[in-house]
Enzyme design. Sequence first.
Site, short mmCIF file in Angstrom:
data_model
loop_
_atom_site.label_atom_id
_atom_site.label_comp_id
_atom_site.label_asym_id
_atom_site.label_seq_id
_atom_site.Cartn_x
_atom_site.Cartn_y
_atom_site.Cartn_z
N GLY A 1 -0.68 -2.82 0.34
CA GLY A 1 0.26 -2.78 -0.79
C GLY A 1 1.64 -2.50 -0.21
O GLY A 1 1.80 -1.56 0.58
N ALA A 2 2.63 -3.30 -0.61
CA ALA A 2 3.93 -3.27 0.06
C ALA A 2 4.56 -1.87 0.14
O ALA A 2 4.91 -1.40 1.23
CB ALA A 2 4.87 -4.27 -0.62
N ASP B 1 5.70 -8.65 -2.66
CA ASP B 1 5.83 -8.19 -1.28
C ASP B 1 7.22 -8.42 -0.73
O ASP B 1 7.66 -7.75 0.20
CB ASP B 1 4.78 -8.86 -0.39
#
Length: 348
Positions: free
Chosen positions: A54-55, A238
């Site tokens: 997860g960014a 992202d």
Amino acid sequence: MNDTDKFDSVRALRYESGRLHLLDQRLLPLQSTWLTLHDAESVAQAIRALAVRGAPAIGIAAAYALALDAQAHPSLRGAELRLALAEAFGALRESRPTAVNLFWALERMDRALAAGADAAGLLAEAGAIEAEDLAANRRMAALGAALLGDHAGVLTHCNTGSLATAGMGTALGVIRQGFAEGRIREVHACETRPWLQGARLTVWELLQDGIPAVLVADSAAAWLMAQGKVDWVVVGADRIAANGDVANKIGTYQLAIAARHHGARVMVVAPTSTVDMGTAGGGSIEIELRDPRELMELGGQRTVVEGARAWNPVFDVTPAALIDAIVTERGVVERPDAARMAEAFGSL
Ligand code: MRU
């Protein structure tokens, strides 16, 4: 505790007593196992292997990774400490290519060093990055939920929740808030082939907090829309380019195309640490290609004939023209394009 906190109990990352603890996302939901990491190289490996993903969470983990290694150099600060951490910076930079939050966090740590930070200063900077992410998510949750209207049918993709951030989540933060405010009729979550972030992580995370979610195969999404079940596709990002193009988990692009056909709207929820005004458009974003075995195995069991080939891009780019709103902690950019992005984020 306010109303929304009741729906935000999960945390996946904790820095404590000189160690970084990560909830291993490769094992969820069958096992809740915490990894204890002592140095930047093992954090870089955990990022590569998707133990943390997860960014925003990748950026936060990378910032703490530098603070971990800095502990070995208590007498250094500024440029000297930067030199001592060069290898750590390199390993983290190479860990994953698409989420810009990683590079944003490394640059922020670099700036702290340029301003003379020592180990304690780096730890404080990592803590600030984490705290700011949680605050941004809470702000975005309120802004995004207000767009949902009433009785919204929502479809989300991948995992954008507390597991992917400092807490609350981006798209999942909007869903948490929307649910707390009684704005949501039903939540559907795409399974997110091949790594199953939706099936394994999002459904688990929502059920932990008592938010009912209905799992659908990625290939069922257009048909779900055809049944009138989706008013909003709510996703994270992202990397968001200067023209509003959005790189996100593979499958987002086809969701946006299907949404446009069925009159559903697309909301992208991401903090400004995901906005990359230095990248003109989605065509310049590096898309991570992962091991084809992710497509050919299920739970370590081969499902595809030996000798077969596969192509495994794990992100795609949704053109700005298919996006109805980008929600950041700074506000909402509706129908994003280069001019509206410049107006909102020109000062980044
Ligand atoms: O490969 P992953 O699991 O790191 O991909 C995650 C996503 O694509 C998310 O949608 C994105 O990082 C936003 S998370 C708040």
